[in-house]
Scaffold this motif. Structure first.
Motif, short mmCIF file in Angstrom:
data_model
loop_
_atom_site.label_atom_id
_atom_site.label_comp_id
_atom_site.label_asym_id
_atom_site.label_seq_id
_atom_site.Cartn_x
_atom_site.Cartn_y
_atom_site.Cartn_z
N LEU A 133 0.82 -1.20 0.00
CA LEU A 133 0.00 0.00 0.00
C LEU A 133 0.86 1.26 0.00
O LEU A 133 1.87 1.34 0.71
CB LEU A 133 -0.93 0.04 1.22
CG LEU A 133 -2.11 -0.93 1.25
CD1 LEU A 133 -1.66 -2.33 1.63
CD2 LEU A 133 -3.15 -0.45 2.25
N ARG A 134 0.41 2.24 -0.77
CA ARG A 134 1.05 3.56 -0.78
C ARG A 134 -0.02 4.63 -0.65
O ARG A 134 -1.05 4.58 -1.32
CB ARG A 134 1.80 3.82 -2.09
CG ARG A 134 3.07 3.04 -2.30
CD ARG A 134 3.82 3.57 -3.51
NE ARG A 134 3.10 3.30 -4.76
CZ ARG A 134 3.14 4.09 -5.84
NH1 ARG A 134 3.83 5.24 -5.80
NH2 ARG A 134 2.49 3.77 -6.93
N MET A 135 0.22 5.62 0.19
CA MET A 135 -0.61 6.81 0.24
C MET A 135 0.18 7.95 -0.38
O MET A 135 1.36 8.13 -0.07
CB MET A 135 -0.99 7.17 1.68
CG MET A 135 -2.02 6.24 2.29
SD MET A 135 -2.58 6.81 3.93
CE MET A 135 -3.66 8.18 3.47
N ILE A 136 -0.49 8.73 -1.26
CA ILE A 136 0.18 9.79 -2.00
C ILE A 136 -0.61 11.08 -1.84
O ILE A 136 -1.82 11.12 -2.11
CB ILE A 136 0.31 9.42 -3.49
CG1 ILE A 136 1.12 8.13 -3.65
CG2 ILE A 136 0.95 10.57 -4.28
CD1 ILE A 136 1.04 7.52 -5.02
N HIS A 137 0.05 12.13 -1.39
CA HIS A 137 -0.60 13.42 -1.21
C HIS A 137 -0.90 14.04 -2.57
O HIS A 137 -0.03 14.13 -3.44
CB HIS A 137 0.31 14.35 -0.40
CG HIS A 137 -0.20 15.74 -0.28
ND1 HIS A 137 0.55 16.84 -0.63
CD2 HIS A 137 -1.40 16.23 0.12
CE1 HIS A 137 -0.15 17.94 -0.43
NE2 HIS A 137 -1.34 17.59 0.02
#
Length: 281
Positions: free
Chosen positions: A182-186
């Motif tokens: 999982l990656r969260m990207i602003h």
């Protein structure tokens, strides 16, 4: 509960409640004659919007994407204004899977508006407590800063009781955060601190666009909400990540959509595959 497999990860949609908001606000400057063809509207000009968190199980961690509208947090006036017909039953949903709130390792908050974050806390004997005391709560640094110091426009959606009891659990990031697949990207756009979520596992991709593409009917990059604080940023980010997902034949997952849980899109924008929400849920 609807489920979707992304590689070795299992996505399960939980019952986080439902709102009904003004269709004009949800589609901004787009004429009703256009958006009403793509999404059902009621006699009050409201559209149904789920607030259903996604449980993502990777085998090593239980991730919760968003937190629902909570239970017992809204006044009768707020329920009327937000068109709330059902409050959260997230813990009941977890129980059906043999889990409890104590089993959640991470809560991934794409942003902290009330309809995403009310489910983080609950009231007991006049005090608010964390619903997920063992979890790390992940959001962008920009979002966390604005949550605690809202401006004149955002203060109606960033509520102290949704952040103060969980502040010791919060983990922030500047541009990107990752854990396993999982990656969260602003991205900014809907809020200054808004983020999206990318899941890539065993050659399969899912993109959780959050409120950049709140429903399948918001696919057009120019169809952005009146609620968006930075609409030009929303347009640019939506186009970039839609292109990213379509090129990878990705699933696009939803928190708010009342019809679909997830869709795959052809290059021409047509839906090629879908996970439908069970209407008798």
């Amino acid at each position: 509960m609807e489920q979707l497999k992304i590689g070795s990860c299992t996505f399960t949609w939980l019952n986080g409640g439902v709102t009904h908001l003004d269709g004009g606000a949800m589609f901004g400057v787009v004429p009703k004659a256009l958006w009403a063809k793509k999404y059902k509207v009621n006699e009050k000009n409201q559209i149904e919007l789920r607030t259903d968190p996604i449980l993502i199980q990777t085998g090593s961690n239980n991730f919760l994407v968003e937190a629902g509208i909570g239970n017992g947090k809204l006044s009768d006036k707020q329920k009327r204004n937000f068109g709330v017909e059902e409050e959260s039953k997230v813990e009941d949903s977890l129980g059906k899977l043999g889990l409890s709130a104590l089993d959640i390792d991470y809560v991934l908050m794409t942003h902290m508006h009330y309809d995403h974050s009310c489910g983080l806390t609950r009231e007991k004997e006049g005090r608010y407590f964390s619903v997920y005391p063992n979890a790390k709560i992940v959001t962008s640094e920009v979002e966390w800063d604005e949550m605690r110091n809202p401006n004149i426009r955002s203060r109606n959606t960033y509520w102290r009781e949704n952040w103060e009891p969980v502040q010791e659990q919060v983990v922030t990031f500047k541009k990107e955060w990752s854990e396993g697949p999982l990656r969260m990207i602003h991205t900014g756009g809907h809020s200054n601190g808004h983020s999206i979520l990318i899941i890539e596992d065993e050659g399969v991709t899912a993109v959780h666009m959050a409120d950049l593409m709140a429903t399948h009917a918001h696919q057009n990059p120019l169809w952005v909400m009146a609620y968006d604080d930075y609409p030009i940023d929303s347009i640019q980010a939506k186009k970039e990540w839609l292109d990213f997902g379509v090129k990878r034949n990705a699933w696009f997952t939803f928190y708010h959509d009342a019809i679909y849980r997830a869709i795959k899109l052809k290059e021409n924008g047509d839906i090629q595959a879908a996970v439908n929400r069970e209407l008798n849920k």
